[in-house]
Design a protein around this motif. Sequence first.
Motif, short mmCIF file in Angstrom:
data_model
loop_
_atom_site.label_atom_id
_atom_site.label_comp_id
_atom_site.label_asym_id
_atom_site.label_seq_id
_atom_site.Cartn_x
_atom_site.Cartn_y
_atom_site.Cartn_z
N SER A 21 0.88 -13.58 5.57
CA SER A 21 1.30 -12.45 4.98
C SER A 21 0.82 -11.91 3.72
O SER A 21 0.45 -12.47 2.93
CB SER A 21 2.93 -12.49 5.12
N CYS A 22 0.57 -10.49 3.68
CA CYS A 22 0.16 -9.76 2.60
C CYS A 22 1.24 -8.74 2.07
O CYS A 22 1.00 -7.76 2.82
CB CYS A 22 -1.23 -9.34 2.58
N ALA A 23 2.14 -8.79 1.44
CA ALA A 23 3.05 -7.89 1.06
C ALA A 23 2.56 -6.84 -0.30
O ALA A 23 2.18 -7.41 -1.06
CB ALA A 23 4.40 -8.75 0.54
N ALA A 24 2.52 -5.76 0.25
CA ALA A 24 2.12 -4.69 -0.77
C ALA A 24 3.31 -3.80 -1.41
O ALA A 24 4.10 -3.78 -0.59
CB ALA A 24 1.13 -3.72 -0.02
N SER A 25 2.97 -3.41 -2.64
CA SER A 25 3.97 -2.79 -3.50
C SER A 25 3.31 -1.91 -4.50
O SER A 25 2.14 -2.13 -4.74
CB SER A 25 5.03 -3.60 -3.89
N GLY A 26 4.04 -0.74 -4.70
CA GLY A 26 3.31 -0.07 -5.58
C GLY A 26 2.29 1.01 -5.04
O GLY A 26 2.00 1.99 -5.86
N PHE A 27 2.39 1.05 -3.84
CA PHE A 27 1.54 2.27 -3.21
C PHE A 27 1.43 2.39 -1.81
O PHE A 27 2.15 1.68 -1.21
CB PHE A 27 0.02 1.69 -3.32
N THR A 28 0.96 3.21 -1.10
CA THR A 28 1.37 3.70 0.40
C THR A 28 0.19 2.82 1.18
O THR A 28 -0.80 3.29 1.31
CB THR A 28 1.36 5.06 0.59
#
Length: 123
Positions: A21-28
């Motif tokens: 998994s690659c969880a993204a935060s701080g951008f859309t």
Amino acid sequence: QVQLVESGGGLVQPGGSLRLSCAASGFTLPYYGIGWFRQAPGKEREGVLCINSSGGSTYYVDSVKGRFTISRDNAKNTVYLQMNSLKPEDTAVYYCARATYGCSRYGSRYDPWGQGTPVTVSS
């Protein structure tokens, strides 16, 4: 803060499966392509595959075709790498990264990067 965090790596026997998994935060997330790269011990980092903002995927390593798939869940801001029929040669640290202008096999076209998650395929 723009950030990517990988998880899901570990030790698996040949022929086994893992889902990273690659969880993204701080951008859309939906606006960007996300690539998965790997770096095996003593080898250069290589692009594995990438998913673009439309959900299409591009493979950069022929040996993973038919075994690895990439997907994204925009609601969860997460990109997944499903790895099946794993082989010892898949052993590496796996990284996800955000594509700057679109999917590419070149790591220089990605920023930021996650910290990586190790995958070891061994009996």
